[in-house]
Design an enzyme around this catalytic site. Structure first.
Site, short mmCIF file in Angstrom:
data_model
loop_
_atom_site.label_atom_id
_atom_site.label_comp_id
_atom_site.label_asym_id
_atom_site.label_seq_id
_atom_site.Cartn_x
_atom_site.Cartn_y
_atom_site.Cartn_z
N CYS A 38 0.82 -1.22 0.00
CA CYS A 38 0.00 0.00 0.00
C CYS A 38 0.85 1.27 0.00
O CYS A 38 0.32 2.36 -0.15
CB CYS A 38 -0.92 0.03 1.21
SG CYS A 38 -2.02 -1.36 1.26
N CYS A 107 -4.91 7.08 4.35
CA CYS A 107 -3.88 6.09 4.01
C CYS A 107 -2.57 6.35 4.74
O CYS A 107 -1.87 5.42 5.09
CB CYS A 107 -3.66 6.06 2.52
SG CYS A 107 -2.84 7.52 1.90
#
Lengths: 132, 384
Positions: A38, A107
């Site tokens: 990610c 995030c």
């Protein structure tokens, strides 16, 4: 220095001069969140004394806000009671950094989670030791 | 400008000669080329002059094959949607490669909503289109195939001529986005067998706000922007004469100076690649030799691209680009880097340097040293 897109001065200051970088050998608690797929991975180590965070270190792979939030959360948590430190939220970290760009709020703002993981790890180790 | 700018692919300065040339169209020659009076006629003359210069740069058979637009994105939209919709009676298939700019992918995705079928040809690890797959995928129903002339993120130059042969065996039109290539390497629409070609002004050191689409004679396409019928009815809207005149002058200068400037940049670039690849666990992305002369792109293990960009900028005043997800609006890693086979975690560590007019040989060791320090610093922070 050029004005950075979307990042506050405070974020850039922490990004350029991150506090409490490193690893604690024989840490009392260890937390890890994210993954390199990610683009963000954070590890936090804590040393606990009298139920206070006596020392704290981090290592982070990630973007500018991932590194800045990691640095900020260590600064916020250092010296705090564990239950106080557990109350530090992602939003608190973002606020202390004078805000994060909206797309970074989720995030790359995992540092508070990593801190909580480290505290939980410490607590479960303690319980584990108690049972013995 | 202070510092070392290495992001010419994102934005380039306007050549001062171009600025001087075009300035009068801001303040003095402000006529509308559609007007019949003398001020309009002078603007019309400037427009047609620019058209000729752009046509010459790509060896178009006739200046009238050049359509001016406002951006390369707009040119790509006109080329793709304009041909696909106009020729839908012949087929509703559109084809592209996996590494195109989103201004090619997104118009095709829009077409999908209207019942068109979009396919993507894969590329190999250096970014070259798989010609065997292209041959397999193109069909008589494929009205437009869009492949970029050279890639902006990894610098790889496609074999335009071979692609043209394969596409025209069964399919209809070949569109190539030459935004990154034109003015840097010779682009010749007749030699290469191209039906539609996108060009960008700013990539030629012309002003932003102008771009062009070459449309070969006989290509059937319709406007995607109806209105007053400017640009042969294909792109309505009052022409941005300042930017277009600037683009024409920039094209003229590029045609004369490209060979020398590209040789100069290639030599600096080659040294830069050699120096940066000395950094541990650093890798070139794209093809080493089939590469735009100004382009150097890398990936570094265990660190993230936005952090590289920020550190180089804040600490060393060096401006670069990255294909990292974290620096994009969508937070998706670059589809181009994934298409050449990089894993997500590898794509995150990308850095793109595109050189230009104001870069010099003596900057190479400064840049290389800054990259080395940046990578080292971020790896110290990294748990990986």
């Amino acid at each position: 220095m050029a004005q950075q897109i979307g990042y506050s001065k405070k974020v850039m200051e922490h990004f350029m001069n991150p506090r409490n970088v490193g690893v604690i050998e024989n840490a009392d608690g260890y937390g890890k969140v994210g993954n390199p797929v990610c683009g963000d991975l954070m590890e936090i180590y804590i040393k606990v004394k009298d139920e206070k965070i006596d020392d704290i270190k981090f290592k982070t792979f990630g973007c500018g806000s991932a590194i800045a939030t990691s640095s900020m959360v260590t600064e916020m948590a250092k010296g705090k009671d564990l239950d106080e430190a557990m109350k530090i939220t992602r939003q608190d970290v973002a606020d202390e950094l004078e805000g994060l760009p909206p797309q970074k709020m989720h995030c790359s703002n995992l540092a508070a989670d990593a801190l909580h993981e480290a505290i939980k790890d410490y607590q479960s180790r303690k319980e584990g030791a108690g049972i013995k | 400008m202070s510092g070392i700018y290495l992001d010419y692919q994102s934005a380039s300065p306007v050549d001062p000669r171009v600025a001087r040339f075009a300035q009068r169209y801001l303040t003095e020659e402000f006529g509308n080329p559609s007007s019949l009076h003398s001020a309009g006629l002078r603007a019309r003359a400037a427009l047609e002059e620019a058209r000729s210069r752009v046509a010459e740069l790509i060896n178009a058979e006739d200046p009238s094959s050049i359509i001016f637009t406002g951006s390369a994105t707009e040119s790509n939209n006109l080329a793709i949607r304009g041909t696909a919709i106009r020729n839908a009676g012949k087929g509703k298939k559109v084809l592209t490669s996996a590494i195109e700019h989103i201004s090619v992918h997104n118009p095709m995705k829009e077409l999908q909503k209207g019942g068109f079928e979009m396919s993507m040809v894969p590329v190999d690890s250096s970014g070259l289109v798989d010609l065997g797959e292209l041959e397999r995928m193109v069909s008589p129903e494929t009205t437009v195939t869009s492949i970029m002339y050279a890639n902006n993120e990894i610098g790889t130059i496609q074999p335009a001529n071979e692609i043209s042969d394969v596409v025209h065996e069964k399919g209809m039109y070949l569109h190539m986005d030459a935004s990154a290539a034109a003015g840097r390497i010779p682009v010749d629409v007749q030699r290469d067998g191209i039906d539609l070609l996108t060009l960008s002004s700013n990539e030629l050191y012309g002003p932003q706000g102008a771009a062009a689409l070459y449309v070969k004679k006989g290509v059937r396409l319709q406007t995607v922007n109806p209105g007053g019928g400017q640009e042969r009815g294909l792109r309505s809207g009052t022409e941005n004469i300042f930017a277009i005149a600037g683009m024409g002058e920039a094209a003229r200068l590029a045609r004369g100076e490209m060979d020398g400037e590209s040789a100069r940049l290639r030599s600096i670039r080659d040294r830069l690649i050699d120096e940066i690849l000395m950094v541990e666990e650093s890798y070139l992305t794209g093809d080493r030799t089939r590469r735009l002369p100004h382009h150097a792109s890398f990936r570094f293990s265990r660190i993230e691209g936005e952090s590289i960009l920020l550190t180089l900028d804040a600490m060393f005043d060096i401006q670069v680009a990255t294909g990292s997800a974290c620096s994009s609006r969508t937070l998706e890693p670059s589809h181009c880097l994934l298409a050449i086979g990089l894993k997500h975690e590898e794509a995150h560590g990308s850095m793109v340097m595109t050189l230009g007019r104001y870069n010099t040989e003596d900057q190479v060791p400064v840049i290389a040293e800054a990259v080395k320090k940046t990578v080292g610093r971020l790896r110290e922070l990294s748990p990986l």
